[in-house]
Motif scaffolding. Structure first.
Motif, PDB file in Angstrom:
ATOM      1  N   LEU A 165       0.799  -1.228   0.000  1.00  0.00           N
ATOM      2  CA  LEU A 165       0.000   0.000   0.000  1.00  0.00           C
ATOM      3  C   LEU A 165       0.834   1.282   0.000  1.00  0.00           C
ATOM      4  O   LEU A 165       0.312   2.350  -0.320  1.00  0.00           O
ATOM      5  CB  LEU A 165      -0.944   0.009   1.211  1.00  0.00           C
ATOM      6  N   THR A 166       2.108   1.199   0.372  1.00  0.00           N
ATOM      7  CA  THR A 166       2.897   2.426   0.529  1.00  0.00           C
ATOM      8  C   THR A 166       3.925   2.670  -0.563  1.00  0.00           C
ATOM      9  O   THR A 166       4.550   3.740  -0.571  1.00  0.00           O
ATOM     10  CB  THR A 166       3.623   2.430   1.889  1.00  0.00           C
ATOM     11  N   SER A 167       4.130   1.705  -1.458  1.00  0.00           N
ATOM     12  CA  SER A 167       5.103   1.947  -2.527  1.00  0.00           C
ATOM     13  C   SER A 167       4.836   1.033  -3.714  1.00  0.00           C
ATOM     14  O   SER A 167       4.411  -0.110  -3.535  1.00  0.00           O
ATOM     15  CB  SER A 167       6.537   1.742  -2.019  1.00  0.00           C
ATOM     16  N   PRO A 168       5.101   1.540  -4.912  1.00  0.00           N
ATOM     17  CA  PRO A 168       4.915   0.696  -6.098  1.00  0.00           C
ATOM     18  C   PRO A 168       5.997  -0.373  -6.175  1.00  0.00           C
ATOM     19  O   PRO A 168       7.107  -0.181  -5.672  1.00  0.00           O
ATOM     20  CB  PRO A 168       5.028   1.684  -7.264  1.00  0.00           C
ATOM     21  N   GLY A 169       5.650  -1.478  -6.786  1.00  0.00           N
ATOM     22  CA  GLY A 169       6.611  -2.559  -6.943  1.00  0.00           C
ATOM     23  C   GLY A 169       6.213  -3.782  -6.145  1.00  0.00           C
ATOM     24  O   GLY A 169       5.204  -3.790  -5.444  1.00  0.00           O
TER      25      GLY A 169
END
Length: 188
Positions: free
Chosen positions: A32-36
């Motif tokens: 939820l806090t970073s793409p990838g």
């Protein structure tokens, strides 16, 4: 060797049900806090200098260079929003239970070197440390962790090689729990 493997399997199988909820919560937080991807698979050097893929919860952005954290000019700039917490709490290491179950790692041993840490790999090979299964924690981890220069880490790895026993492993595990709870020796 067989007794250590049985201990690793037993402890990993017993710990997994208790760690399942934290693992799921950390995976969700990373997602939820970073793409990838949630996991970062790192090429590491294992027993007898064989390469294996070691999972960690991703605490760095996907564009981070594949080098040891201390070699980055500004490691904090690469952390994800939850990355600092994951590293301080050592929760980024939870997926390594997979590597222990698979037999690539043990709970206690020298931390596995990155595939490109040629200086560390050479010193360990010269000292015979490369014959040990790498660990989730180790004697060097509780005596300095990220703060130790490579020659000092290898000296502690050699000391572990000479002193290794079931009792010494239990002592290292206990001291690791204390270090993690106090967040000692974590640079980022």
């Amino acid at each position: 060797m067989l007794a250590k493997r049985l201990f690793d399997l037993s402890l990993a199988l017993c710990a997994t049900p208790f760690l399942l909820l934290p693992i799921l919560l950390v995976a969700l937080a990373v997602r939820l806090t970073s793409p990838g991807p949630v996991l970062y698979w790192s090429d590491r050097v294992g027993c007898d200098n064989r390469l294996f893929r070691m999972p960690k919860f991703r605490s760095m952005r996907v564009d981070t260079p594949a080098v040891a954290t201390h070699l980055l000019s500004n490691p904090g700039a690469y952390l994800t929003p939850v990355g600092s917490f994951l590293r301080r709490s050592s929760m980024d290491e939870l997926p390594q239970l997979w590597s222990i179950l698979k037999g690539d790692m043990s709970f206690v041993g020298p931390r596995p070197a990155l595939f490109n840490q040629d200086d560390l790999i050479a010193l360990r090979t010269d000292a015979g440390v490369h014959e040990l299964l790498p660990g989730l924690t180790g004697w060097a981890q509780i005596n300095g962790r990220d703060e130790l220069p490579i020659p000092d880490k290898v000296k502690l790895d050699i000391e572990y090689l000479r002193k290794r026993s079931f009792g010494f492993d239990l002592r290292i595990l206990w001291l690791t729990v204390l270090k993690v709870l106090r967040r000692d020796g974590v640079s980022h």
